[in-house]
Each structure stands twice: as structure tokens, then as C-alpha cells.
Design a protein around this motif. Sequence first.
Motif, mmCIF file in Angstrom:
data_model
loop_
_atom_site.group_PDB
_atom_site.id
_atom_site.type_symbol
_atom_site.label_atom_id
_atom_site.label_comp_id
_atom_site.label_asym_id
_atom_site.label_seq_id
_atom_site.Cartn_x
_atom_site.Cartn_y
_atom_site.Cartn_z
ATOM 1 N N ASP A 143 0.471 39.239 -14.592
ATOM 2 C CA ASP A 143 0.945 39.973 -15.775
ATOM 3 C C ASP A 143 0.726 41.471 -15.611
ATOM 4 O OD1 ASP A 143 1.702 37.607 -16.940
ATOM 5 O OD2 ASP A 143 -0.091 37.413 -18.198
ATOM 6 N N ALA A 144 -0.440 41.850 -15.113
ATOM 7 C CA ALA A 144 -0.731 43.271 -14.916
ATOM 8 C C ALA A 144 0.197 43.875 -13.871
ATOM 9 C CB ALA A 144 -2.192 43.451 -14.502
ATOM 10 N N ALA A 145 0.454 43.131 -12.803
ATOM 11 C CA ALA A 145 1.329 43.638 -11.744
ATOM 12 C C ALA A 145 2.753 43.821 -12.250
ATOM 13 C CB ALA A 145 1.309 42.684 -10.553
ATOM 14 N N LEU A 146 3.240 42.873 -13.048
ATOM 15 C CA LEU A 146 4.618 42.967 -13.541
ATOM 16 C C LEU A 146 4.813 44.163 -14.463
ATOM 17 C CD1 LEU A 146 5.498 39.209 -14.147
ATOM 18 C CD2 LEU A 146 6.434 40.731 -12.394
ATOM 19 N N ARG A 147 3.748 44.608 -15.098
ATOM 20 C CA ARG A 147 3.869 45.813 -15.934
ATOM 21 C C ARG A 147 4.134 47.048 -15.086
ATOM 22 N NH1 ARG A 147 -0.105 43.075 -19.092
ATOM 23 N NH2 ARG A 147 -1.849 44.123 -18.047
ATOM 24 N N THR A 148 3.791 46.989 -13.814
ATOM 25 C CA THR A 148 4.059 48.111 -12.907
ATOM 26 C C THR A 148 5.294 47.860 -12.043
ATOM 27 O OG1 THR A 148 2.703 47.285 -11.060
ATOM 28 C CG2 THR A 148 1.568 48.508 -12.804
ATOM 29 N N LEU A 149 5.913 46.704 -12.209
ATOM 30 C CA LEU A 149 7.119 46.342 -11.452
ATOM 31 C C LEU A 149 8.208 45.932 -12.446
ATOM 32 C CD1 LEU A 149 5.365 44.187 -8.699
ATOM 33 C CD2 LEU A 149 6.541 46.365 -8.289
ATOM 34 N N PRO A 150 8.758 46.890 -13.186
ATOM 35 C CA PRO A 150 9.648 46.549 -14.302
ATOM 36 C C PRO A 150 10.942 45.856 -13.898
ATOM 37 C CG PRO A 150 9.674 48.914 -13.865
ATOM 38 C CD PRO A 150 8.556 48.345 -13.054
ATOM 39 N N ARG A 151 11.332 45.930 -12.650
ATOM 40 C CA ARG A 151 12.569 45.277 -12.218
ATOM 41 C C ARG A 151 12.343 43.835 -11.761
ATOM 42 N NH1 ARG A 151 16.617 49.105 -11.759
ATOM 43 N NH2 ARG A 151 15.905 51.281 -11.715
ATOM 44 N N TRP A 152 11.107 43.393 -11.792
ATOM 45 C CA TRP A 152 10.760 42.056 -11.327
ATOM 46 C C TRP A 152 10.313 41.186 -12.495
ATOM 47 C CZ3 TRP A 152 11.068 40.660 -6.087
ATOM 48 C CH2 TRP A 152 11.347 41.724 -5.209
ATOM 49 N N SER A 153 10.480 39.884 -12.331
ATOM 50 C CA SER A 153 9.977 38.912 -13.296
ATOM 51 C C SER A 153 9.418 37.733 -12.510
ATOM 52 C CB SER A 153 11.095 38.446 -14.240
ATOM 53 O OG SER A 153 12.136 37.826 -13.493
ATOM 54 N N GLY A 154 8.725 36.837 -13.205
ATOM 55 C CA GLY A 154 8.220 35.661 -12.511
ATOM 56 C C GLY A 154 6.845 35.254 -12.974
ATOM 57 N N ASP A 155 6.209 34.443 -12.152
ATOM 58 C CA ASP A 155 4.890 33.914 -12.466
ATOM 59 C C ASP A 155 4.148 33.692 -11.155
ATOM 60 O OD1 ASP A 155 6.004 31.574 -11.360
ATOM 61 O OD2 ASP A 155 6.596 30.828 -13.333
ATOM 62 N N ARG A 156 3.103 32.874 -11.184
ATOM 63 C CA ARG A 156 2.286 32.692 -9.984
ATOM 64 C C ARG A 156 3.053 32.045 -8.835
ATOM 65 N NH1 ARG A 156 -3.310 29.939 -11.493
ATOM 66 N NH2 ARG A 156 -3.762 30.584 -9.347
ATOM 67 N N SER A 157 4.149 31.363 -9.145
ATOM 68 C CA SER A 157 4.905 30.679 -8.092
ATOM 69 C C SER A 157 5.828 31.615 -7.322
ATOM 70 C CB SER A 157 5.731 29.539 -8.686
ATOM 71 O OG SER A 157 6.742 30.053 -9.547
ATOM 72 N N GLY A 158 6.163 32.779 -7.894
ATOM 73 C CA GLY A 158 7.047 33.708 -7.204
ATOM 74 C C GLY A 158 7.513 34.821 -8.122
ATOM 75 N N LEU A 159 7.829 35.968 -7.530
ATOM 76 C CA LEU A 159 8.385 37.098 -8.267
ATOM 77 C C LEU A 159 9.836 37.272 -7.846
ATOM 78 C CD1 LEU A 159 5.504 39.743 -8.021
ATOM 79 C CD2 LEU A 159 5.857 37.948 -9.730
ATOM 80 N N ARG A 160 10.704 37.561 -8.826
ATOM 81 C CA ARG A 160 12.138 37.631 -8.562
ATOM 82 C C ARG A 160 12.719 38.936 -9.086
ATOM 83 N NH1 ARG A 160 10.170 33.013 -9.889
ATOM 84 N NH2 ARG A 160 10.631 31.135 -8.658
ATOM 85 N N ARG A 161 13.679 39.438 -8.336
ATOM 86 C CA ARG A 161 14.459 40.587 -8.779
ATOM 87 C C ARG A 161 15.930 40.270 -8.560
ATOM 88 N NH1 ARG A 161 14.329 47.084 -7.141
ATOM 89 N NH2 ARG A 161 16.290 47.525 -8.203
ATOM 90 N N THR A 162 16.740 40.475 -9.593
ATOM 91 C CA THR A 162 18.172 40.201 -9.520
ATOM 92 C C THR A 162 18.932 41.498 -9.294
ATOM 93 O OG1 THR A 162 17.948 38.309 -11.001
ATOM 94 C CG2 THR A 162 20.152 39.245 -10.752
ATOM 95 N N ILE A 163 19.870 41.457 -8.360
ATOM 96 C CA ILE A 163 20.680 42.620 -8.023
ATOM 97 C C ILE A 163 22.148 42.270 -8.226
ATOM 98 C CG2 ILE A 163 21.375 44.190 -6.179
ATOM 99 C CD1 ILE A 163 18.692 43.704 -4.868
ATOM 100 N N SER A 164 22.848 43.071 -9.007
ATOM 101 C CA SER A 164 24.296 42.919 -9.190
ATOM 102 C C SER A 164 24.957 44.209 -8.740
ATOM 103 C CB SER A 164 24.629 42.626 -10.658
ATOM 104 O OG SER A 164 24.040 41.409 -11.067
ATOM 105 N N LEU A 165 25.837 44.104 -7.733
ATOM 106 C CA LEU A 165 26.422 45.295 -7.119
ATOM 107 C C LEU A 165 27.826 45.011 -6.610
ATOM 108 C CD1 LEU A 165 23.537 46.617 -4.833
ATOM 109 C CD2 LEU A 165 24.465 47.761 -6.833
ATOM 110 N N GLY A 230 21.996 52.393 -7.106
ATOM 111 C CA GLY A 230 22.248 52.329 -8.537
ATOM 112 C C GLY A 230 22.142 50.938 -9.103
ATOM 113 N N ILE A 231 21.027 50.283 -8.825
ATOM 114 C CA ILE A 231 20.872 48.894 -9.237
ATOM 115 C C ILE A 231 20.303 48.817 -10.640
ATOM 116 C CG2 ILE A 231 19.614 46.770 -8.711
ATOM 117 C CD1 ILE A 231 19.779 47.693 -5.789
ATOM 118 N N GLY A 232 20.853 47.950 -11.460
ATOM 119 C CA GLY A 232 20.370 47.772 -12.820
ATOM 120 C C GLY A 232 19.211 46.820 -12.894
ATOM 121 N N ARG A 233 18.582 46.781 -14.025
ATOM 122 C CA ARG A 233 17.462 45.873 -14.242
ATOM 123 C C ARG A 233 17.975 44.445 -14.378
ATOM 124 N NH1 ARG A 233 12.805 48.602 -15.767
ATOM 125 N NH2 ARG A 233 13.127 50.817 -16.114
ATOM 126 N N PRO A 234 17.104 43.465 -14.042
ATOM 127 C CA PRO A 234 17.531 42.079 -14.192
ATOM 128 C C PRO A 234 17.742 41.738 -15.654
ATOM 129 C CG PRO A 234 15.187 42.200 -13.652
ATOM 130 C CD PRO A 234 15.725 43.580 -13.544
#
Length: 234
Positions: A143-165, A230-234
Amino acid sequence: MVEYRELLSAIGRMTGLGAGPARAAAEATLTTLARTLDEADRRELIDALPPELTDDFPMDHPGNDGTEEGFVRQAALLGRRPPEQARIRAQAVLAAVAEQDPALVARLHIPEQVRGLFEPPGSGGGITGPKGHSAPLTDAEIDAALRTLPRWSGDRSGLRRTISLPRENLHAVRRALDRLKITFGRQPQLHDTADGLVLLVRTVSVGAVTSLDLVLARRVDELIEEIGAGIGRP
């Protein structure tokens, strides 16, 4: 001055390493640091270090390019560790030196990119867990790490970032991410979607997110920023 036993103890406290691996990490990291400095600073560093850590490798060559990645790459080669482990070990060693002799670190003309490695490694279990693998992060650490990685989401099993381009930009991003395996030692898993990619970072050997994955996620963000896609947020 840097005291040998105190240094190894501090490295062990931050990483969970025993005395032997801590010494190996210190030798590889401090040799790399010496090779990053000019001659006068190199001599000052060597004079401040215990002789047990300055005998095994040439301290003046080959040099490195003064970048964070170049530093980690050379430390990984000297320490015979994967780059992601070498990075965390280097952080522990450099943080331990700064803890013992902050005036020395302040005097040395260390490249700005390398100074970022003097931050202690994340608190998520350091390098090794009970079976010698990277230790999984806790829910609170995720949870603390995700607050510093605003483009990522997830939990203990994995962190994900979605890119649409657009397709042409997506190809550039994919090529850059593929090169991470060579330049950084790791890369995210890539999953195609209808209009982009989903990036997944996790440490396969433990089936969970570790501090190594946070380092990788931040490097991915930096890389995409460098591409300027110019990638947007997930």
C-alpha cells in the motif's frame, strides 16, 4: 573511517546477509564506487576503508560511466549476482558507509545518479527470505509503495500498469521494455490488450511482489517517461 565489523553488521541488518555474503557485497560495491571517482577522491575513499575490502579487485579500472545502471551493472559483474540483487546489495553497502562516515560521503564527488543508490533498500525483507529468495512485501508495504507509484495497481501477488497507445508508439515502448532484460537484468511481463499492454511485475521465485519489483516498476516509469510516449493512467 569505516570500521570493518560495524560495516558488515549494518549490511546484514539491512539485507539479512551473513558475514561472508555481506563482505562480498561490500567488496563489489566499494570497488565499483572507487572506479567511479577521480584519482584524488578514489585515494581518499581507499584510505578510509578497511584493508579487508580493498585487496581483491583493482580499484582504479575499468571505470564506469557514472550512471546508476552502469554502477549496478559493474557491481553485479564483480559480485557475480543478478543486477536486481546487486542493486539492493549496493544500496545497503553505500547506506552503511554513509551511516558510519557521512562526512566522507559528503566530500566525495559522486555522480548525481549514483548518489541515489545511497538510500537504504526498502524495508520489505531486504534481499532474502527464509528460503534464500527475495522476501515478499507485506500488505502495508505494498500500500505504501503504490502511493509512490500512481500509475500502478495491484496487491501482494503482482503490480500492474496498463498502457493504451497508438500502435507505432506501442512498438517503441515494447522494444524499450524488451531491452531492459539486457540493461537492467529484469523486465516486466507483457500482456497484449486490444489497444495496448498490461505490464506485470512480480518475483516469480516467491510468487509475490518483493522490493526488487518496486525498483523495476520505478525503472519502467522512468523509461516510459524518457520515451515521451504520453501514456495515461490506468
